[in-house]
Design an enzyme around this catalytic site. Sequence first.
Site, PDB file in Angstrom:
ATOM      1  N   THR A 199       0.836  -1.193   0.000  1.00 27.94           N
ATOM      2  CA  THR A 199       0.000   0.000   0.000  1.00 27.94           C
ATOM      3  C   THR A 199       0.873   1.246   0.000  1.00 27.94           C
ATOM      4  OG1 THR A 199      -1.777  -1.117   1.184  1.00 27.94           O
ATOM      5  CG2 THR A 199      -1.693   1.272   1.392  1.00 27.94           C
ATOM      6  N   ILE A 258     -13.089  -5.256   0.700  1.00 28.12           N
ATOM      7  CA  ILE A 258     -12.637  -3.883   0.886  1.00 28.12           C
ATOM      8  C   ILE A 258     -11.779  -3.819   2.142  1.00 28.12           C
ATOM      9  CG2 ILE A 258     -13.404  -1.524   1.429  1.00 28.12           C
ATOM     10  CD1 ILE A 258     -15.900  -2.152  -0.303  1.00 28.12           C
ATOM     11  N   GLY A 259     -10.644  -3.163   2.055  1.00 27.70           N
ATOM     12  CA  GLY A 259      -9.726  -3.069   3.186  1.00 27.70           C
ATOM     13  C   GLY A 259      -9.842  -1.753   3.929  1.00 27.70           C
ATOM     14  N   THR A 284      -0.874   1.478   6.999  1.00 24.81           N
ATOM     15  CA  THR A 284      -0.583   0.378   6.088  1.00 24.81           C
ATOM     16  C   THR A 284      -0.381  -0.896   6.890  1.00 24.81           C
ATOM     17  OG1 THR A 284       0.995  -0.492   4.472  1.00 24.81           O
ATOM     18  CG2 THR A 284       1.871   1.035   6.102  1.00 24.81           C
ATOM     19  N   GLN A 323      -2.177  -4.917   7.804  1.00 24.36           N
ATOM     20  CA  GLN A 323      -3.280  -5.868   7.697  1.00 24.36           C
ATOM     21  C   GLN A 323      -4.601  -5.128   7.906  1.00 24.36           C
ATOM     22  OE1 GLN A 323      -2.616  -9.282  10.172  1.00 24.36           O
ATOM     23  NE2 GLN A 323      -0.549  -9.625   9.389  1.00 24.36           N
ATOM     24  N   GLY A 324      -5.340  -4.987   6.835  1.00 23.34           N
ATOM     25  CA  GLY A 324      -6.508  -4.111   6.810  1.00 23.34           C
ATOM     26  C   GLY A 324      -7.551  -4.369   7.858  1.00 23.34           C
TER      27      GLY A 324
END
Length: 315
Positions: A186, A215-216, A236, A238-239
Amino acid sequence: MGWAIALHGGAGDIPKDMPPELREPREASLRYCLQTAVDALKAQKSPLDVVEIVVRELENNLYFNAGRGSVLTSNGTVEMEACIMDGNTKNCGAVSGLTTVVNAISLARLVMEKTPHIYLAFEGAEAFAREQGVETTDSSHFITPRNIERLKQAKEANKVQVDYNTRPIPKDDKTPAPSGDSQLGTVGCVAVDSFGHLAAATSTGGLVNKMVGRIGDTPVIGAGTYANKLCAVSATGQGEAIIRATVARDVAALMEYKGLSLKEAADYVIEQSAPKGTTGLIAVSATGEVTMPFNTTGMFRACATEDGHTELAIW
């Protein structure tokens, strides 16, 4: 008070023996983008313009997981997302599920400035892009040989693959798939000008082998992206973990409600709130402070301030 800029190219389990051919182009891109941002701030460009310019550059770089370098879904397609926010007004725009838009961050800004909404996704976002005349291309433009190979590896191992895993995944690797995002390439940028005006922008392709429609944190205001009159933050990692911890907003909230400094607030979120090994962030304050903490192995990052401080680092 003075201007400050920070940018990132993703946080995660970045191997310290990452091959030079993968590490050096990323470092060169961050260095170029940092200088571009400094020049823009010195030329009195607004922080909103600066973060969009920087993220567009990073989206156009094959070595980051955004725009041209976006990773592939389980169907072998791209679904890009981005978010931009102006700290002075709290105006913001976000997009998800893009398959043909060359620069997702610029479409996010158009959502902010040209619609009554904050967030457009999938077919609606694509239709809006065509209506606005932004640059689009065939979706095959984003499907690179490198990312086809990474998807193949992830499918063979029946797991999602972290962006900075430069080694093939063994077919007999029985470790469980990461429970959530691995959007470790990202990109993001935060900026403050000499007047204390702030802006943040983040863009991503998601994670390798993600479910279609996932979606993150990147386009979720207060999770992956946030700016107000106190600070601007781009996260940035792990979403799902970042969304649960409302990472970006919590930095601002700790400053606003507890009176913490930018560094104190960001360190608390990274060390106490976000699970270890999941998160990195970049942030600047209205007074020109900058901080770039992470609880992962590393984070591609760079920053500069008006008083002459510059930094470019990974680990």
